[in-house]
Design a protein around this motif. Structure first.
Motif, mmCIF file in Angstrom:
data_model
loop_
_atom_site.group_PDB
_atom_site.id
_atom_site.type_symbol
_atom_site.label_atom_id
_atom_site.label_comp_id
_atom_site.label_asym_id
_atom_site.label_seq_id
_atom_site.Cartn_x
_atom_site.Cartn_y
_atom_site.Cartn_z
ATOM 1 N N UNK A 76 35.258 17.609 20.966
ATOM 2 C CA UNK A 76 34.431 17.404 22.167
ATOM 3 C C UNK A 76 33.807 18.710 22.648
ATOM 4 N N UNK A 77 33.420 19.566 21.699
ATOM 5 C CA UNK A 77 32.797 20.859 22.012
ATOM 6 C C UNK A 77 31.282 20.728 21.911
ATOM 7 N N UNK A 78 30.590 21.157 22.947
ATOM 8 C CA UNK A 78 29.127 21.192 22.907
ATOM 9 C C UNK A 78 28.596 22.607 22.751
ATOM 10 N N UNK A 79 29.340 23.609 23.209
ATOM 11 C CA UNK A 79 28.941 25.011 23.040
ATOM 12 C C UNK A 79 29.476 25.498 21.697
ATOM 13 N N UNK A 80 28.810 25.071 20.634
ATOM 14 C CA UNK A 80 29.310 25.280 19.274
ATOM 15 C C UNK A 80 28.953 26.645 18.700
ATOM 16 N N UNK A 81 28.049 27.362 19.342
ATOM 17 C CA UNK A 81 27.518 28.592 18.740
ATOM 18 C C UNK A 81 28.553 29.699 18.626
ATOM 19 N N UNK A 82 29.620 29.640 19.407
ATOM 20 C CA UNK A 82 30.612 30.711 19.396
ATOM 21 C C UNK A 82 31.674 30.522 18.311
ATOM 22 N N UNK A 83 31.636 29.410 17.591
ATOM 23 C CA UNK A 83 32.724 29.071 16.669
ATOM 24 C C UNK A 83 32.244 29.073 15.222
ATOM 25 N N UNK A 84 33.190 29.125 14.312
ATOM 26 C CA UNK A 84 32.883 29.108 12.889
ATOM 27 C C UNK A 84 34.066 28.614 12.100
ATOM 28 N N UNK A 85 33.846 28.411 10.808
ATOM 29 C CA UNK A 85 34.893 27.982 9.875
ATOM 30 C C UNK A 85 35.116 29.086 8.852
ATOM 31 N N UNK A 86 36.354 29.447 8.652
ATOM 32 C CA UNK A 86 36.689 30.530 7.739
ATOM 33 C C UNK A 86 37.483 29.967 6.563
ATOM 34 N N UNK A 87 37.257 30.550 5.397
ATOM 35 C CA UNK A 87 37.998 30.126 4.216
ATOM 36 C C UNK A 87 38.342 31.359 3.382
ATOM 37 N N UNK A 88 39.243 31.180 2.441
ATOM 38 C CA UNK A 88 39.705 32.258 1.573
ATOM 39 C C UNK A 88 39.358 31.896 0.143
ATOM 40 N N UNK A 89 38.700 32.813 -0.574
ATOM 41 C CA UNK A 89 38.312 32.517 -1.955
ATOM 42 C C UNK A 89 39.486 32.762 -2.900
ATOM 43 N N UNK A 90 39.235 32.542 -4.199
ATOM 44 C CA UNK A 90 40.296 32.664 -5.203
ATOM 45 C C UNK A 90 40.833 34.084 -5.293
ATOM 46 N N UNK A 91 40.037 35.078 -4.903
ATOM 47 C CA UNK A 91 40.482 36.462 -4.951
ATOM 48 C C UNK A 91 41.198 36.924 -3.702
ATOM 49 N N UNK A 92 41.416 36.017 -2.736
ATOM 50 C CA UNK A 92 42.107 36.379 -1.504
ATOM 51 C C UNK A 92 41.213 36.963 -0.431
#
Length: 533
Positions: free
Chosen positions: A45-61
């Motif tokens: 239920x977030x409308x102010x989405x600009x401050x957020x992100x999704x982070x992931x880790x690649x195969x090399x860490x």
């Protein structure tokens, strides 16, 4: 991965700011990062989405932020299972100005997480106050019938949670708020919303607010941690802040190999500051983070802003395209800043003149610009005046860089830095290596080492940052240049009837070359072009 209605659908897991909360999501191969982030924000239920992100880790860490304008599958093609972490990407300079309570709550969860993992430095008094506010938010007012014994111990609030700090947290939780009858500066009597706002007010004024530490080394091989937030680029040695390069002082940012380079522009002189990262992938990640933070907090408009780094005959150039709104655009949308057009009209009596707004880096005339034209003004809203909360001083952890900037040339040391515990007051914290993702992102377990000695910054040395030489970067462009030159020479020789070349074309070797190689290759390419079109 499974098939649904004839289309391939991929499953992924998104861990939220509370590690116990996860979302199971699906996406098609044609979906871009923006779709997944918007889907997660919609679930929260977030409308102010600009401050957020999704982070992931690649195969090399190596950690990465999911790029919103690129295909999800292309970015995580080597990951199995596909795991993302929902995090605050751009910490607002003053979170109290956010419109939605739910957005402030997510910022609070992120800062609570930063405090637990040792990324938010503070004095003992401030740590106790922040811990007491968390207790007040999650448990409510102190009740002697419910809160018995050392109930604070059961809640993990700090990385180094000592008995002394736990006792001080309990005291503050029992004491009424200052200004109430019998009030002595505690948190009892605060509503959940008041405690949350007080927590944000204290946290956003700390030096390490919004800082995700990146391990680097200086010219002596000393371990530093590089932090990037809304105010600029900061360096830390242990708990001591050694330098602070404000965005208004930064003219451009680039990287070469493992060297992260900041170009500074002072009235007295221009300087170049270099930091050596553990590996090339980590260096590019630091560069991308710095570029995004700088553009978000300084750029007036995000209209197709592209940034380039490196490039040349013997080096590869890197292009980064910024995606999303900037802080100024968000503040203008929310009515916290006057629109640029109205600001321009006000100075000219309502009549806008083309010459009234000069072409400065903060008001670019074109959306696409090189990295040397990065904006150098900030539009962040001012912080509220702070009161005497917690009874402690802000932990500067060092001194600001005074006078002209200095150049730092780094020694070529390849050893990967380990996590280094640091102390601030009586509480110890650990700076997490950004190349070693947290357990919530990689499924591993965080490991800390023994506390090290506090370091005092040595006098910096005026030296230019070295430019590393790469044999591969020198060979590949040279190889391509030679073959293109040969192809161009063959076209001129066999496709033109230039009189000086006629004797050369009659030589038996060239006649054989044309008959056996050039003519068949020409016919093959012609057929492929016809089939293509």
């Amino acid at each position: 991965m499974f098939k649904s209605r004839g289309d391939i659908v991929y499953k992924c897991t998104v861990r939220l700011l509370e590690d116990t909360e996860i979302l199971e999501c699906e996406f098609h191969p044609s979906y871009k990062g923006k779709y997944l982030l918007e889907h997660v924000c919609q679930q929260l239920n977030l409308t102010e989405t600009d401050y957020f992100g999704l982070r992931y880790v690649d195969a090399g860490g190596q950690r990465h932020w999911l790029h919103l304008a690129k295909l999800i599958l292309k970015q995580v093609k080597d990951a199995s299972p596909i795991l993302f972490s929902f995090r605050v990407k751009f910490y607002p300079p003053n979170p109290l100005l956010l419109k939605e309570d739910v957005t402030r709550f997510q910022i609070y969860l992120q800062l609570k997480r930063d405090l637990l993992h040792g990324r938010l430095y503070c004095t003992s008094n401030e740590a106790a106050m922040l811990g007491a506010l968390i207790i007040q938010i999650e448990l409510g007012d102190y009740d002697p019938n419910i809160h018995v014994g050392n109930y604070v111990t059961e809640m993990r609030l700090l990385l180094r949670q000592t008995d002394a700090i736990e006792g001080r947290i309990q005291e503050l939780h029992r004491e009424p708020v200052e200004g109430t009858p019998g009030g002595s500066g505690g948190v009892k009597g605060m509503s959940t919303q008041e405690a949350e706002r007080t927590f944000l007010k204290i946290a956003c004024q700390l030096d390490t607010y919004g800082v995700d530490p990146h391990p680097v080394k200086d010219h002596r091989g000393n371990q530093l941690y590089l932090g990037i937030n809304h105010s600029g680029i900061l360096t830390f040695q242990g708990s001591r802040k050694t330098h602070h390069f404000k965005w208004s002082e930064v003219s451009k940012i680039n990287f070469e190999g493992r060297m992260f380079i900041v170009h500074l522009n002072y009235p007295e002189k221009k300087h170049t500051v270099g930091f050596k990262c553990p590996c090339g992938a980590a260096c590019r990640h630091v560069w991308c983070c710095a570029i995004e933070q700088m553009l978000f907090f300084t750029l007036a408009s995000s209209s197709d802003a592209c940034v380039y780094s490196g490039g040349g005959l013997f080096s590869w150039g890197t292009k980064f395209k910024y995606c999303g709104r900037t802080e100024r655009e968000i503040l203008e949308r929310d009515g916290l800043l006057a629109p640029r057009d109205s600001q321009e009209d006000h100075s000219s009596g309502g009549k806008r003149k083309a010459s009234s707004v000069p072409a400065t880096p903060s008001t670019p005339m074109t959306g696409d610009f090189g990295y040397s034209s990065l904006p150098r003004s900030t539009h962040s809203a001012p912080l509220e005046e702070s009161g005497g909360l917690g009874g402690g001083e802000l932990c500067n952890g060092g001194c600001l860089l005074a006078g002209p900037a200095v150049d730092i040339a780094l020694a070529p040391q390849d050893s990967r830095p380990a996590d280094k515990p640091v102390s601030c007051g009586t509480t110890e914290y650990v700076v997490r290596d950004s190349c070693s993702p947290s357990s919530s992102e990689s499924g591993g377990t965080a490991v800390t080492t023994a506390p090290g000695e506090e370091w005092r910054a040595p006098p910096a040395v005026l030296q230019p940052a070295p430019r590393p030489f790469s044999l591969l970067r020198a060979f590949v462009p040279s190889f391509l240049f030679v073959w293109l030159s040969l192809a161009l020479a063959a076209l001129v020789l066999f496709e033109t009837d230039w009189p000086p070349l006629r004797p050369l074309k009659r030589k038996p070797e060239l006649v054989s070359l044309r008959h056996h190689y050039y003519a068949p290759l020409k016919e093959y390419l012609k057929r492929k072009v016809v089939e293509l079109f």
